[in-house]
Design a protein around this motif. Structure first.
Motif, PDB file in Angstrom:
ATOM      1  N   THR A  45       0.831  -1.204   0.000  1.00 14.08           N
ATOM      2  CA  THR A  45       0.000   0.000   0.000  1.00 14.08           C
ATOM      3  C   THR A  45       0.862   1.248   0.000  1.00 14.08           C
ATOM      4  OG1 THR A  45      -1.776  -1.137   1.167  1.00 14.08           O
ATOM      5  CG2 THR A  45      -1.783   1.268   1.272  1.00 14.08           C
ATOM      6  N   SER A  48       2.399   1.749  -3.387  1.00 14.33           N
ATOM      7  CA  SER A  48       1.398   2.213  -4.353  1.00 14.33           C
ATOM      8  C   SER A  48       1.121   3.700  -4.205  1.00 14.33           C
ATOM      9  CB  SER A  48       0.084   1.451  -4.173  1.00 14.33           C
ATOM     10  OG  SER A  48       0.262   0.106  -4.496  1.00 14.33           O
ATOM     11  N   ARG A  49       1.229   4.192  -2.990  1.00 16.73           N
ATOM     12  CA  ARG A  49       0.916   5.601  -2.718  1.00 16.73           C
ATOM     13  C   ARG A  49       2.147   6.500  -2.697  1.00 16.73           C
ATOM     14  NH1 ARG A  49      -3.370   4.615   2.175  1.00 16.73           N
ATOM     15  NH2 ARG A  49      -4.965   3.635   0.884  1.00 16.73           N
TER      16      ARG A  49
END
Length: 98
Positions: A45, A48-49
């Motif tokens: 996560t 991805s960010r």
């Protein structure tokens, strides 16, 4: 065949590292334990960010630390164990990672 982005490559590498660590320390049946699964989901996560995208440096040298202190400690433990051992288990990925 499309070239993988840097983020996707890092996601693959971090998954290999976490799987190697978990296999040697927690679970020997090929599945991740709950703690390692949580760490993998968290790491993916965060990747991805990442605001830098494919221009990112290694997380250790980043000026924005997006991992919580507890998760940063966990990922360091995993990398410290798995990093050198990747040479024996996934030598091609290890060399690409360098």
């Amino acid at each position: 065949m499309a070239k993988s982005s840097r983020i996707e490559k890092e996601k693959r590498i971090i998954e290999m590292m976490i799987r190697l660590y978990c296999h040697r320390h927690h679970d020997r049946n090929g599945t991740l334990c709950d703690d390692c699964k949580e760490l993998l989901d968290y790491a993916q996560t965060r990747l991805s960010r990442c605001p830098f995208g494919d221009r990112k440096s290694s997380c250790r040298h980043c000026r924005i630390h997006c991992y919580s202190p507890a998760m940063r400690h966990k990922i360091r433990v995993v990398m410290r164990y798995s990093g050198p051992r990747m040479l024996f288990f996934t030598p091609i990925e290890f060399l690409k990672h360098l």
